[in-house]
Design a protein around this motif. Structure first.
Motif, mmCIF file in Angstrom:
data_model
loop_
_atom_site.group_PDB
_atom_site.id
_atom_site.type_symbol
_atom_site.label_atom_id
_atom_site.label_comp_id
_atom_site.label_asym_id
_atom_site.label_seq_id
_atom_site.Cartn_x
_atom_site.Cartn_y
_atom_site.Cartn_z
ATOM 1 N N THR A 3 0.907 -1.371 0.148
ATOM 2 C CA THR A 3 -0.180 -0.420 0.223
ATOM 3 C C THR A 3 0.888 1.162 0.098
ATOM 4 O OG1 THR A 3 -2.079 -1.266 1.514
ATOM 5 C CG2 THR A 3 -1.835 1.401 1.576
ATOM 6 N N ALA A 4 1.503 1.169 0.818
ATOM 7 C CA ALA A 4 2.712 2.198 0.672
ATOM 8 C C ALA A 4 3.265 2.545 -0.944
ATOM 9 C CB ALA A 4 3.908 1.891 1.599
ATOM 10 N N VAL A 5 4.071 1.737 -0.497
ATOM 11 C CA VAL A 5 4.374 1.740 -2.661
ATOM 12 C C VAL A 5 3.267 2.001 -3.562
ATOM 13 C CG1 VAL A 5 5.537 0.408 -4.379
ATOM 14 C CG2 VAL A 5 6.506 -0.382 -2.448
ATOM 15 N N LEU A 6 2.097 1.326 -3.676
ATOM 16 C CA LEU A 6 1.834 2.059 -4.419
ATOM 17 C C LEU A 6 0.631 3.797 -4.755
ATOM 18 C CD1 LEU A 6 -1.319 -1.008 -5.077
ATOM 19 C CD2 LEU A 6 0.358 -0.266 -6.549
ATOM 20 N N VAL A 7 1.011 3.923 -3.036
ATOM 21 C CA VAL A 7 0.818 5.127 -3.274
ATOM 22 C C VAL A 7 1.832 6.489 -3.259
ATOM 23 C CG1 VAL A 7 0.899 7.133 -0.579
ATOM 24 C CG2 VAL A 7 -0.937 5.521 -0.794
ATOM 25 N N VAL A 8 2.977 5.676 -3.196
ATOM 26 C CA VAL A 8 3.876 6.816 -3.788
ATOM 27 C C VAL A 8 3.799 6.874 -4.545
ATOM 28 C CG1 VAL A 8 6.607 6.953 -4.234
ATOM 29 C CG2 VAL A 8 5.241 6.589 -1.236
ATOM 30 N N ILE A 9 3.755 5.754 -5.867
ATOM 31 C CA ILE A 9 3.819 5.554 -7.660
ATOM 32 C C ILE A 9 2.858 6.205 -7.970
ATOM 33 C CG2 ILE A 9 3.098 3.914 -9.228
ATOM 34 C CD1 ILE A 9 4.310 1.906 -7.833
ATOM 35 N N ALA A 10 1.187 6.563 -6.924
ATOM 36 C CA ALA A 10 0.287 7.097 -6.938
ATOM 37 C C ALA A 10 0.775 8.905 -7.041
ATOM 38 C CB ALA A 10 -0.995 7.055 -6.751
ATOM 39 N N LEU A 11 1.524 9.478 -6.369
ATOM 40 C CA LEU A 11 1.507 10.748 -5.876
ATOM 41 C C LEU A 11 2.334 10.954 -6.915
ATOM 42 C CD1 LEU A 11 1.290 13.014 -4.065
ATOM 43 C CD2 LEU A 11 3.038 11.874 -2.494
ATOM 44 N N ALA A 12 3.170 10.238 -7.276
ATOM 45 C CA ALA A 12 4.338 10.737 -8.570
ATOM 46 C C ALA A 12 3.447 11.232 -9.124
ATOM 47 C CB ALA A 12 5.243 9.256 -8.726
ATOM 48 N N ALA A 13 2.585 9.789 -10.273
ATOM 49 C CA ALA A 13 2.124 10.395 -11.283
ATOM 50 C C ALA A 13 0.868 11.038 -11.744
ATOM 51 C CB ALA A 13 1.122 8.444 -11.741
ATOM 52 N N PHE A 14 0.716 11.225 -10.198
ATOM 53 C CA PHE A 14 -0.567 12.964 -10.615
ATOM 54 C C PHE A 14 0.281 14.388 -10.684
ATOM 55 C CE2 PHE A 14 -2.525 16.196 -7.418
ATOM 56 C CZ PHE A 14 -3.058 16.295 -7.620
ATOM 57 N N LEU A 15 1.404 14.352 -9.599
ATOM 58 C CA LEU A 15 2.260 15.401 -9.460
ATOM 59 C C LEU A 15 2.280 15.077 -11.153
ATOM 60 C CD1 LEU A 15 4.516 15.166 -6.756
ATOM 61 C CD2 LEU A 15 2.494 16.483 -7.001
ATOM 62 N N ASN A 16 3.206 13.734 -11.880
ATOM 63 C CA ASN A 16 3.595 14.350 -13.379
ATOM 64 C C ASN A 16 2.452 14.768 -14.415
ATOM 65 O OD1 ASN A 16 5.406 14.028 -15.075
ATOM 66 N ND2 ASN A 16 5.254 11.841 -15.639
ATOM 67 N N ALA A 17 1.682 13.982 -14.326
ATOM 68 C CA ALA A 17 0.506 14.686 -14.949
ATOM 69 C C ALA A 17 -0.963 15.317 -14.264
ATOM 70 C CB ALA A 17 -0.099 12.880 -14.878
ATOM 71 N N ASP A 18 -0.626 15.500 -13.189
ATOM 72 C CA ASP A 18 -1.623 16.665 -12.359
ATOM 73 C C ASP A 18 -3.084 15.935 -12.866
ATOM 74 O OD1 ASP A 18 0.811 18.659 -12.207
ATOM 75 O OD2 ASP A 18 0.273 20.148 -14.132
ATOM 76 N N ASP A 19 -2.889 14.934 -12.668
ATOM 77 C CA ASP A 19 -4.318 14.392 -12.535
ATOM 78 C C ASP A 19 -3.910 12.644 -12.122
ATOM 79 O OD1 ASP A 19 -7.633 14.111 -13.156
ATOM 80 O OD2 ASP A 19 -7.034 13.341 -15.556
ATOM 81 N N ASP A 20 -5.283 12.993 -10.972
ATOM 82 C CA ASP A 20 -5.128 10.985 -10.763
ATOM 83 C C ASP A 20 -6.178 10.477 -11.450
ATOM 84 O OD1 ASP A 20 -7.488 11.927 -9.893
ATOM 85 O OD2 ASP A 20 -7.472 10.870 -7.550
ATOM 86 N N ALA A 21 -6.163 10.653 -12.698
ATOM 87 C CA ALA A 21 -6.999 9.667 -13.575
ATOM 88 C C ALA A 21 -6.409 8.688 -14.202
ATOM 89 C CB ALA A 21 -7.541 10.451 -14.465
ATOM 90 N N VAL A 22 -7.177 6.922 -14.126
ATOM 91 C CA VAL A 22 -6.269 5.576 -14.440
ATOM 92 C C VAL A 22 -6.713 5.851 -16.494
ATOM 93 C CG1 VAL A 22 -6.054 3.720 -14.370
ATOM 94 C CG2 VAL A 22 -6.308 4.606 -12.712
ATOM 95 N N ASP A 23 -5.782 6.197 -16.847
ATOM 96 C CA ASP A 23 -5.801 6.785 -18.571
ATOM 97 C C ASP A 23 -4.977 5.680 -19.393
ATOM 98 O OD1 ASP A 23 -5.488 9.161 -20.485
ATOM 99 O OD2 ASP A 23 -6.205 7.122 -20.622
ATOM 100 N N THR A 24 -5.937 4.612 -19.541
ATOM 101 C CA THR A 24 -4.915 3.064 -20.733
ATOM 102 C C THR A 24 -4.696 4.197 -22.064
ATOM 103 O OG1 THR A 24 -6.848 2.785 -21.143
ATOM 104 C CG2 THR A 24 -5.597 1.938 -19.589
ATOM 105 N N LYS A 25 -5.096 5.064 -22.468
ATOM 106 C CA LYS A 25 -4.789 5.876 -24.197
ATOM 107 C C LYS A 25 -3.418 6.723 -23.838
ATOM 108 C CE LYS A 25 -8.968 4.836 -25.407
ATOM 109 N NZ LYS A 25 -10.311 6.177 -25.750
ATOM 110 N N GLY A 26 -3.018 7.427 -22.903
ATOM 111 C CA GLY A 26 -1.982 8.206 -22.755
ATOM 112 C C GLY A 26 -2.304 9.267 -23.017
#
Length: 111
Positions: free
Chosen positions: A84-107
């Protein structure tokens, strides 16, 4: 009692699957945590816990409680906390990188 535990496992699994299929990262993390809780309750219930009996087989005791499911659940709790800690860090990094927390498979972020 078995019906209550089986119902709890079923509800935790259903809620975990529902949240895992969401489009945002936070519900996905909560859903994976609920799935791990469901597995922990299932493992703990499979140990056939007996009240007021020792966890070690001895000559004086009429029965015993199997300590293996308890050890497995304890190990699973530690592993799920780390995941869970690893997933939270990955989700936070993805949010900070893309400014959105949507799970997007198309790019792309449209839509």
């Amino acid at each position: 009692m078995e019906f209550l535990v089986a119902s709890a496992v079923g509800v935790l699994t259903a809620a975990g699957l529902y949240l895992t299929l969401r489009k945002r990262t936070f519900p996905v993390i909560i859903g994976l945590s609920l799935l791990s809780y469901a597995v922990n309750v299932f493992l703990f219930a499979s140990g056939r816990l007996v009240v007021n009996l020792p966890p070690i087989l001895s000559d004086t005791a009429a029965g015993y409680t199997d300590p293996l499911p308890q050890a497995l659940v304890l190990t699973a709790i530690v592993i799920s906390f780390g995941m869970t800690a690893v997933l939270v860090v990955i989700a936070l990094a993805a949010f900070l990188n893309a400014d959105d927390d949507a799970v997007d498979t198309k790019g792309d972020s449209a839509g």
